[in-house]
Design a protein around this motif. Structure first.
Motif, PDB file in Angstrom:
ATOM      1  N   GLN A  71      12.866   9.198   1.893  1.00  0.00           N
ATOM      2  CA  GLN A  71      13.943   8.450   0.939  1.00  0.00           C
ATOM      3  C   GLN A  71      14.320   6.555   1.488  1.00  0.00           C
ATOM      4  O   GLN A  71      14.639   5.851   0.145  1.00  0.00           O
ATOM      5  N   ASP A  72      14.088   6.202   2.509  1.00  0.00           N
ATOM      6  CA  ASP A  72      13.896   5.100   3.494  1.00  0.00           C
ATOM      7  C   ASP A  72      13.222   4.011   2.264  1.00  0.00           C
ATOM      8  O   ASP A  72      13.750   3.384   2.263  1.00  0.00           O
ATOM      9  N   LEU A  73      11.919   5.102   2.149  1.00  0.00           N
ATOM     10  CA  LEU A  73      11.070   3.666   1.269  1.00  0.00           C
ATOM     11  C   LEU A  73      11.897   4.100  -0.433  1.00  0.00           C
ATOM     12  O   LEU A  73      11.650   2.304  -1.040  1.00  0.00           O
ATOM     13  N   VAL A  74      12.243   4.823  -0.662  1.00  0.00           N
ATOM     14  CA  VAL A  74      12.608   4.340  -1.964  1.00  0.00           C
ATOM     15  C   VAL A  74      13.425   3.932  -2.251  1.00  0.00           C
ATOM     16  O   VAL A  74      13.256   3.137  -3.528  1.00  0.00           O
ATOM     17  N   THR A  75      14.255   4.083  -1.600  1.00  0.00           N
ATOM     18  CA  THR A  75      15.906   2.460  -1.277  1.00  0.00           C
ATOM     19  C   THR A  75      15.480   1.963  -0.827  1.00  0.00           C
ATOM     20  O   THR A  75      15.924   1.300  -1.990  1.00  0.00           O
ATOM     21  N   SER A  76      14.149   1.556  -0.433  1.00  0.00           N
ATOM     22  CA  SER A  76      13.748  -0.233  -0.083  1.00  0.00           C
ATOM     23  C   SER A  76      13.820  -0.843  -1.474  1.00  0.00           C
ATOM     24  O   SER A  76      13.777  -1.937  -1.555  1.00  0.00           O
ATOM     25  N   ILE A  77      12.363  -0.084  -1.594  1.00  0.00           N
ATOM     26  CA  ILE A  77      11.627  -0.429  -2.779  1.00  0.00           C
ATOM     27  C   ILE A  77      12.743  -0.735  -3.928  1.00  0.00           C
ATOM     28  O   ILE A  77      12.855  -1.920  -5.026  1.00  0.00           O
ATOM     29  N   GLU A  78      14.021   0.646  -4.774  1.00  0.00           N
ATOM     30  CA  GLU A  78      14.875   0.085  -5.849  1.00  0.00           C
ATOM     31  C   GLU A  78      15.819  -1.353  -5.588  1.00  0.00           C
ATOM     32  O   GLU A  78      16.366  -1.718  -6.540  1.00  0.00           O
TER      33      GLU A  78
ATOM     34  N   TYR B 283       4.108   1.252  -8.882  1.00  0.00           N
ATOM     35  CA  TYR B 283       5.542   2.014  -8.335  1.00  0.00           C
ATOM     36  C   TYR B 283       6.434   2.294  -9.091  1.00  0.00           C
ATOM     37  O   TYR B 283       7.583   3.165  -8.720  1.00  0.00           O
ATOM     38  N   LEU B 284       6.978   1.398  -9.896  1.00  0.00           N
ATOM     39  CA  LEU B 284       7.960   1.218 -10.597  1.00  0.00           C
ATOM     40  C   LEU B 284       8.542   2.832 -11.674  1.00  0.00           C
ATOM     41  O   LEU B 284       8.929   3.075 -12.132  1.00  0.00           O
TER      42      LEU B 284
ATOM     43  N   ARG C  80       0.532  -1.071  -0.095  1.00  0.00           N
ATOM     44  CA  ARG C  80       0.104   0.242  -0.030  1.00  0.00           C
ATOM     45  C   ARG C  80       0.723   1.534  -0.065  1.00  0.00           C
ATOM     46  O   ARG C  80       0.537   2.326  -0.625  1.00  0.00           O
ATOM     47  N   LEU C  81       1.748   0.946   0.243  1.00  0.00           N
ATOM     48  CA  LEU C  81       2.581   2.763   0.545  1.00  0.00           C
ATOM     49  C   LEU C  81       3.481   2.546  -0.320  1.00  0.00           C
ATOM     50  O   LEU C  81       3.704   3.763  -1.513  1.00  0.00           O
ATOM     51  N   ARG C  82       4.278   1.226  -1.148  1.00  0.00           N
ATOM     52  CA  ARG C  82       4.365   1.344  -2.842  1.00  0.00           C
ATOM     53  C   ARG C  82       3.681   2.484  -3.734  1.00  0.00           C
ATOM     54  O   ARG C  82       4.038   3.241  -4.062  1.00  0.00           O
TER      55      ARG C  82
END
Length: 228
Positions: A61-68, A116-117, A19-21
């Motif tokens: 940024q932590d969310l972005v880094t986790s996704i990537e 999200y990607l 959901r957050l992604r």
């Protein structure tokens, strides 16, 4: 759709992170730029509290880094099949208008996680994401491409060839993503397989056969003679 690396994770945690992604992707589109996205915005879109957000991630940024990080890990696993494909099999795929093994699965991964990607890989997202993807693919394909190569094509010529090939494929991928991934996965997988073998002259009935080994050797000699 959970990432490959999430397969054995707690289902509730996976759902919340999904959901957050998805919310991050919507927030990027809504704000027009990743740098404007806030925790409050993402939490509100996801229908969650800020406290819930912070129980999973330190900040945006932590969310972005986790996704990537997770995506790159999954993509590395998915590209393994492509990297292991022998040239004879690639040629056979082209002759039969079929995608190279592993291509459909890789593009399906992007399609299923496009919410999200796509925003992160698009012009309003994180430019470092695409650069990280290119660097990873460069490493993966370089290792495979060295198998059986004519040694005269090694060195600078080989390195820039891999850079060219990876950049070209990523450019096609990026255009497909930015365009809303409207073309079917199976069609894009076939297209991307064929594009690697199209020479500029082929489009104008004026093909040019380049002597790659000779040119690579000549270039290496030239660079040695002019090295500082």
């Amino acid at each position: 759709m959970p990432t490959i690396s999430q397969t054995n994770a707690d289902p509730r945690c996976v759902r919340t992170r999904e959901r957050l992604r998805d919310a991050l992707g919507q927030a990027v589109a809504q704000e027009g730029d990743l740098s404007r996205v806030t925790v409050t915005c993402v939490a509100d879109i996801a229908g969650l509290t800020r406290r819930t957000f912070y129980s999973h991630y330190k900040d945006i940024q932590d969310l972005v880094t986790s996704i990537e990080d997770e995506a790159l890990s999954d993509i590395q696993n998915l590209t393994w099949t492509i990297c292991e494909t022998h040239l004879e099999d690639v040629f056979s795929a082209c002759d039969n208008l079929e995608p190279v093994p592993g291509a459909v699965e890789l593009l399906t991964y992007f399609k299923e996680r496009g919410s999200y990607l796509a925003p992160l890989l698009g012009p309003s997202g994180d430019p470092r994401f695409m650069e990280r993807l290119k660097a990873q693919l460069h490493t993966s394909f370089s290792a495979r491409a060295l198998s059986g190569i004519d040694e005269r094509a090694l060195g600078t010529f080989f390195d820039y060839y891999i850079t060219f090939a990876v950049s070209a494929e990523c450019g096609v991928l990026e255009r497909w993503i930015i365009g809303g991934m409207s073309e079917p996965v199976e069609a894009m997988a076939r297209l991307m397989t064929l594009l690697m073998f199209v020479r500029p002259g082929d489009l104008y009935n004026n093909s040019y056969d380049l002597n790659i080994p000779l040119y690579g050797l000549t270039l290496m000699t030239f660079l040695e003679e002019h090295r500082d």
